[in-house]
Design an enzyme around this catalytic site. Structure first.
Site, PDB file in Angstrom:
ATOM      1  N   GLY A 119       0.742  -1.204  -0.042  1.00  0.00           N
ATOM      2  CA  GLY A 119       0.006   0.202   0.079  1.00  0.00           C
ATOM      3  C   GLY A 119       0.802   1.222  -0.027  1.00  0.00           C
ATOM      4  N   THR A 148      -5.226 -11.733  -4.074  1.00  0.00           N
ATOM      5  CA  THR A 148      -4.088 -12.644  -4.283  1.00  0.00           C
ATOM      6  C   THR A 148      -4.178 -13.951  -5.116  1.00  0.00           C
ATOM      7  OG1 THR A 148      -2.457 -14.222  -2.942  1.00  0.00           O
ATOM      8  CG2 THR A 148      -4.753 -13.402  -1.976  1.00  0.00           C
ATOM      9  N   ASP A 149      -2.964 -14.478  -5.675  1.00  0.00           N
ATOM     10  CA  ASP A 149      -3.214 -15.672  -6.429  1.00  0.00           C
ATOM     11  C   ASP A 149      -3.236 -16.724  -5.508  1.00  0.00           C
ATOM     12  OD1 ASP A 149      -0.456 -15.634  -5.244  1.00  0.00           O
ATOM     13  OD2 ASP A 149       0.386 -16.349  -7.001  1.00  0.00           O
ATOM     14  N   GLU A 150      -3.160 -16.721  -4.134  1.00  0.00           N
ATOM     15  CA  GLU A 150      -3.473 -17.700  -3.334  1.00  0.00           C
ATOM     16  C   GLU A 150      -4.903 -18.065  -3.311  1.00  0.00           C
ATOM     17  OE1 GLU A 150      -1.089 -17.680   0.181  1.00  0.00           O
ATOM     18  OE2 GLU A 150       0.086 -16.403  -0.571  1.00  0.00           O
ATOM     19  N   LYS A 158      -9.439 -14.059   1.873  1.00  0.00           N
ATOM     20  CA  LYS A 158      -9.315 -13.177   0.788  1.00  0.00           C
ATOM     21  C   LYS A 158     -10.471 -13.408  -0.531  1.00  0.00           C
ATOM     22  CE  LYS A 158      -6.848 -10.455   0.171  1.00  0.00           C
ATOM     23  NZ  LYS A 158      -6.628  -8.874   0.366  1.00  0.00           N
ATOM     24  N   TYR A 205      -5.947 -17.447   5.339  1.00  0.00           N
ATOM     25  CA  TYR A 205      -5.762 -16.414   4.641  1.00  0.00           C
ATOM     26  C   TYR A 205      -6.387 -16.379   3.404  1.00  0.00           C
ATOM     27  CZ  TYR A 205      -3.251 -12.970   1.876  1.00  0.00           C
ATOM     28  OH  TYR A 205      -2.851 -12.087   0.675  1.00  0.00           O
TER      29      TYR A 205
HETATM   30  N1  NAD Z   1       2.587  -9.507   0.121  1.00  0.00           N
HETATM   31  C1  NAD Z   1       2.198 -10.313  -0.938  1.00  0.00           C
HETATM   32  O1  NAD Z   1       2.922 -10.969  -1.343  1.00  0.00           O
HETATM   33  C2  NAD Z   1       0.889  -9.976  -1.619  1.00  0.00           C
HETATM   34  C3  NAD Z   1       0.498 -10.796  -2.755  1.00  0.00           C
HETATM   35  C4  NAD Z   1      -0.745 -10.614  -3.268  1.00  0.00           C
HETATM   36  C5  NAD Z   1      -1.498  -9.836  -2.603  1.00  0.00           C
HETATM   37  N2  NAD Z   1      -1.362  -9.227  -1.325  1.00  0.00           N
HETATM   38  C6  NAD Z   1      -2.287  -8.371  -0.879  1.00  0.00           C
HETATM   39  O2  NAD Z   1      -1.985  -7.116  -0.745  1.00  0.00           O
HETATM   40  C7  NAD Z   1      -2.581  -6.209   0.244  1.00  0.00           C
HETATM   41  C8  NAD Z   1      -1.446  -5.534   0.984  1.00  0.00           C
HETATM   42  O3  NAD Z   1      -0.301  -6.692   1.221  1.00  0.00           O
HETATM   43  P1  NAD Z   1       1.025  -6.270   2.110  1.00  0.00           P
HETATM   44  O4  NAD Z   1       1.775  -7.511   1.899  1.00  0.00           O
HETATM   45  O5  NAD Z   1       1.048  -4.950   1.937  1.00  0.00           O
HETATM   46  O6  NAD Z   1       0.326  -6.096   3.507  1.00  0.00           O
HETATM   47  P2  NAD Z   1       0.984  -5.614   5.023  1.00  0.00           P
HETATM   48  O7  NAD Z   1       0.371  -6.661   6.108  1.00  0.00           O
HETATM   49  O8  NAD Z   1       2.312  -5.228   4.797  1.00  0.00           O
HETATM   50  O9  NAD Z   1      -0.092  -4.559   5.199  1.00  0.00           O
HETATM   51  C9  NAD Z   1      -1.350  -4.528   5.605  1.00  0.00           C
HETATM   52  C10 NAD Z   1      -1.844  -2.936   5.823  1.00  0.00           C
HETATM   53  O10 NAD Z   1      -3.108  -3.033   6.326  1.00  0.00           O
HETATM   54  C11 NAD Z   1      -3.446  -2.237   7.578  1.00  0.00           C
HETATM   55  N3  NAD Z   1      -4.594  -3.124   7.859  1.00  0.00           N
HETATM   56  C12 NAD Z   1      -4.731  -4.546   8.512  1.00  0.00           C
HETATM   57  N4  NAD Z   1      -5.806  -4.464   8.935  1.00  0.00           N
HETATM   58  C13 NAD Z   1      -6.755  -3.047   8.845  1.00  0.00           C
HETATM   59  C14 NAD Z   1      -7.881  -2.839   9.147  1.00  0.00           C
HETATM   60  N5  NAD Z   1      -8.978  -3.620   9.908  1.00  0.00           N
HETATM   61  N6  NAD Z   1      -8.143  -1.701   8.860  1.00  0.00           N
HETATM   62  C15 NAD Z   1      -7.500  -0.842   8.228  1.00  0.00           C
HETATM   63  N7  NAD Z   1      -6.072  -1.130   7.931  1.00  0.00           N
HETATM   64  C16 NAD Z   1      -5.801  -2.375   8.156  1.00  0.00           C
HETATM   65  C17 NAD Z   1      -2.174  -2.741   8.399  1.00  0.00           C
HETATM   66  O11 NAD Z   1      -2.026  -1.721   9.476  1.00  0.00           O
HETATM   67  C18 NAD Z   1      -1.213  -2.535   7.234  1.00  0.00           C
HETATM   68  O12 NAD Z   1      -0.787  -1.086   6.991  1.00  0.00           O
HETATM   69  C19 NAD Z   1      -3.010  -7.374   1.038  1.00  0.00           C
HETATM   70  O13 NAD Z   1      -4.554  -7.276   0.677  1.00  0.00           O
HETATM   71  C20 NAD Z   1      -2.680  -8.637   0.693  1.00  0.00           C
HETATM   72  O14 NAD Z   1      -3.688  -9.513   0.850  1.00  0.00           O
HETATM   73  C21 NAD Z   1      -0.317  -9.435  -1.072  1.00  0.00           C
END
Ligand code: NAD
Length: 339
Positions: free
Chosen positions: A13, A122-124, A150, A146
Site C-alpha cells: 500500500g 492474491t493468487d493464493e 481473501k 488467509y
Molecule cells: N505481500 C504479498 O505477497 C501479496 C501478494 C498478493 C496480494 N497481497 C495483498 O495485498 C494487500 C497488501 O499486502 P501487504 O503485503 O502490503 O500487507 P501488509 O500486512 O504489509 O499491510 C497491511 C496493511 O493493512 C493495514 N490493516 C490491517 N487491518 C486493517 C483494518 N482492519 N483496517 C485498516 N487497515 C488495516 C495494516 O495496518 C497494514 O498497514 C493485502 O490485501 C494482501 O492480501 C499481498
C-alpha cells in the site's frame, strides 16, 4: 481523482501511494488501522505533500469508513491481515478484516458516488497449482484461512458489482517482494536473519514454487487496472518469475556473501501449497508491462535491507514480532544448522 488507499501504511500500500504521487496529479487519502504491519515510517516521505493525507481507522468500523469515504472518487483496498502463518495461529482477525471489512467498505461505497472500487487480492485464492497457470476464470480453491478470507472478500466485491452495480475491480497479485516488507515474510526473514548470522528457516524441503513479483510492478499493475480495467472484471498480476523457495534463499545468501549452511529446514507449514503460477495475459492486454528484471529487483531489495537496518531492527524489537516469531518457529533454535 481523490483515491482512498485502505491499508496504505503497509508494504504494498505505501509503495502504491508513492506510485500515485509520482505518476499522477491525483490526491491520496490513506486509511489504515496501523496494526502490527502498518508503519508510518513507510509514509514519512510524503508527509509534507499537499496531495497526501493520513487517517487512522479500521475498515471494519462502519462510522469511521463512512467519514473517510466522503469526497472520495476511487477506493483501493489493500487493508488486510496478510500473513498465512498468522492466519493458521489466529484465523478470526482474518475474517473480521478481510471479509467483514470488505463488506463495510462496499456498503459505504454503495451509498456514495465512488466511481471505482478496487479490491487487492492474491493468487493464493486459486489454491495449490502445479504444472499449469491459473487464469482469471480458473476455480478458486483456497486452502489456508488467509486465502479463504481473501476469496470471501473477493466474492462479496463481485456480488456487489452484480447486485448493486458498484464499479468494482479485483486484482490477484502473486508473491510480492521489495523494500519495506514486514520481516515475517520469506524474503525479509531470510535477509534479516542471515545478516545476523542466525539460522534461516525454510519450511519442509523448500521445493515450493512461487511466482515472484517486484512491488513496483505490482503497484503499476493495480494502477493500470484502476484506470483502464473494465468494471466487474478480475485481473491477475504475475511476476513471471517461478522459483522454488530453496533456490530463492540460496540466491539471497549468495548476494549477502553468507554461507548456505545457515539454511535450516523446519517442519512444513500445515496445508502448505506446493505451487502457484498465474497467467497475466489479460493485464498485459491493458498495456501493463513489468519494469524490473527479477535478478536486479532482488539485488535492490537485499541492498535496501542492508542499508535500512534501523527500519527492520525497530520492527523486530517489538513484543508483537518476538511473540509471533517465537510461536511460529518455537523449536527452530534447538535444531542444529545443517552443514
Ligand atoms: N505481500 C504479498 O505477497 C501479496 C501478494 C498478493 C496480494 N497481497 C495483498 O495485498 C494487500 C497488501 O499486502 P501487504 O503485503 O502490503 O500487507 P501488509 O500486512 O504489509 O499491510 C497491511 C496493511 O493493512 C493495514 N490493516 C490491517 N487491518 C486493517 C483494518 N482492519 N483496517 C485498516 N487497515 C488495516 C495494516 O495496518 C497494514 O498497514 C493485502 O490485501 C494482501 O492480501 C499481498
Amino acid at each position: 481523482m481523490r483515491i482512498l488507499v485502505c491499508g496504505g501504511a503497509g508494504f504494498i500500500g505505501s509503495s502504491f501511494v508513492r506510485h500515485i504521487l509520482d505518476h499522477s496529479a491525483d490526491e491520496v487519502v490513506v486509511f489504515d488501522k496501523l496494526t502490527y504491519a502498518g508503519n508510518l515510517d513507510n509514509l514519512s516521505a510524503f508527509a509534507e505533500s499537499p496531495r497526501y493525507r493520513f487517517i487512522r481507522g479500521d475498515i471494519a468500523d462502519v462510522e469511521a469508513v463512512r467519514v473517510a469515504m466522503q469526497g472520495i472518487d476511487a477506493v483501493v483496498n489493500f487493508a488486510a491481515e496478510s500473513h498465512v502463518d498468522r492466519s493458521i495461529l489466529n484465523p478470526g482477525s482474518f475474517i473480521t478484516t478481510d471479509v467483514y471489512g470488505a463488506y463495510v467498505l462496499l456498503e459505504a461505497a454503495r451509498s456514495m458516488s465512488v466511481t471505482r472500487f478496487l479490491q487487492v487480492s492474491t493468487d493464493e485464492v486459486y489454491g495449490e497449482v502445479i504444472g499449469e497457470s491459473s487464469h482469471e476464470g480458473s476455480p478458486l480453491r483456497p486452502r489456508s484461512p488467509y486465502s479463504a478470507s481473501k476469496a470471501g472478500g473477493e466474492h462479496l466485491v463481485q456480488a456487489y458489482h452484480v447486485t448493486y452495480g458498484i464499479p468494482t475491480l479485483v486484482t490477484r497479485g502473486s508473491n510480492t517482494f521489495g523494500p519495506h516488507q514486514y520481516p515475517e515474510k520469506l524474503i525479509p526473514v531470510v535477509i534479516t536473519e542471515a545478516l545476523d548470522d542466525r539460522p534461516v528457516p525454510i519450511y519442509g524441503d523448500g521445493l515450493q514454487i512461487r511466482d515472484w513479483l517486484f512491488v513496483d510492478d505490482h503497484c503499476s499493475g493495480v494502477d493500470a487496472v484502476l484506470r483502464r480495467g473494465t468494471p466487474g472484471e478480475t485481473y491477475n498480476i504475475g511476476g513471471g518469475n517461478l522459483h522454488t523457495n530453496l533456490e530463492l534463499v540460496e540466491r539471497i545468501l549468495d548476494l549477502l556473501g553468507k554461507s548456505r549452511a545457515l539454511i535450516q529446514h523446519v517442519p512444513d507449514r500445515p496445508g502448505h501449497d506446493r505451487g502457484y503460477s498465474i497467467d497475466s495475459a489479460k493485464l498485459l492486454r491493458l498495456g501493463w508491462t513489468r519494469d524490473r528484471a527479477f535478478d536486479e529487483a532482488l539485488e535492490t531489495t537485499v541492498k535496501w535491507y542492508v542499508d535500512n537496518e534501523d527500519w527492520w531492527r525497530r520492527v523486530k524489537a517489538t513484543q508483537d514480532y518476538q511473540t509471533y516469531f517465537e510461536r511460529n518457529y518455537s523449536d527452530r533454535e534447538s535444531l542444529t544448522v545443517s552443514r
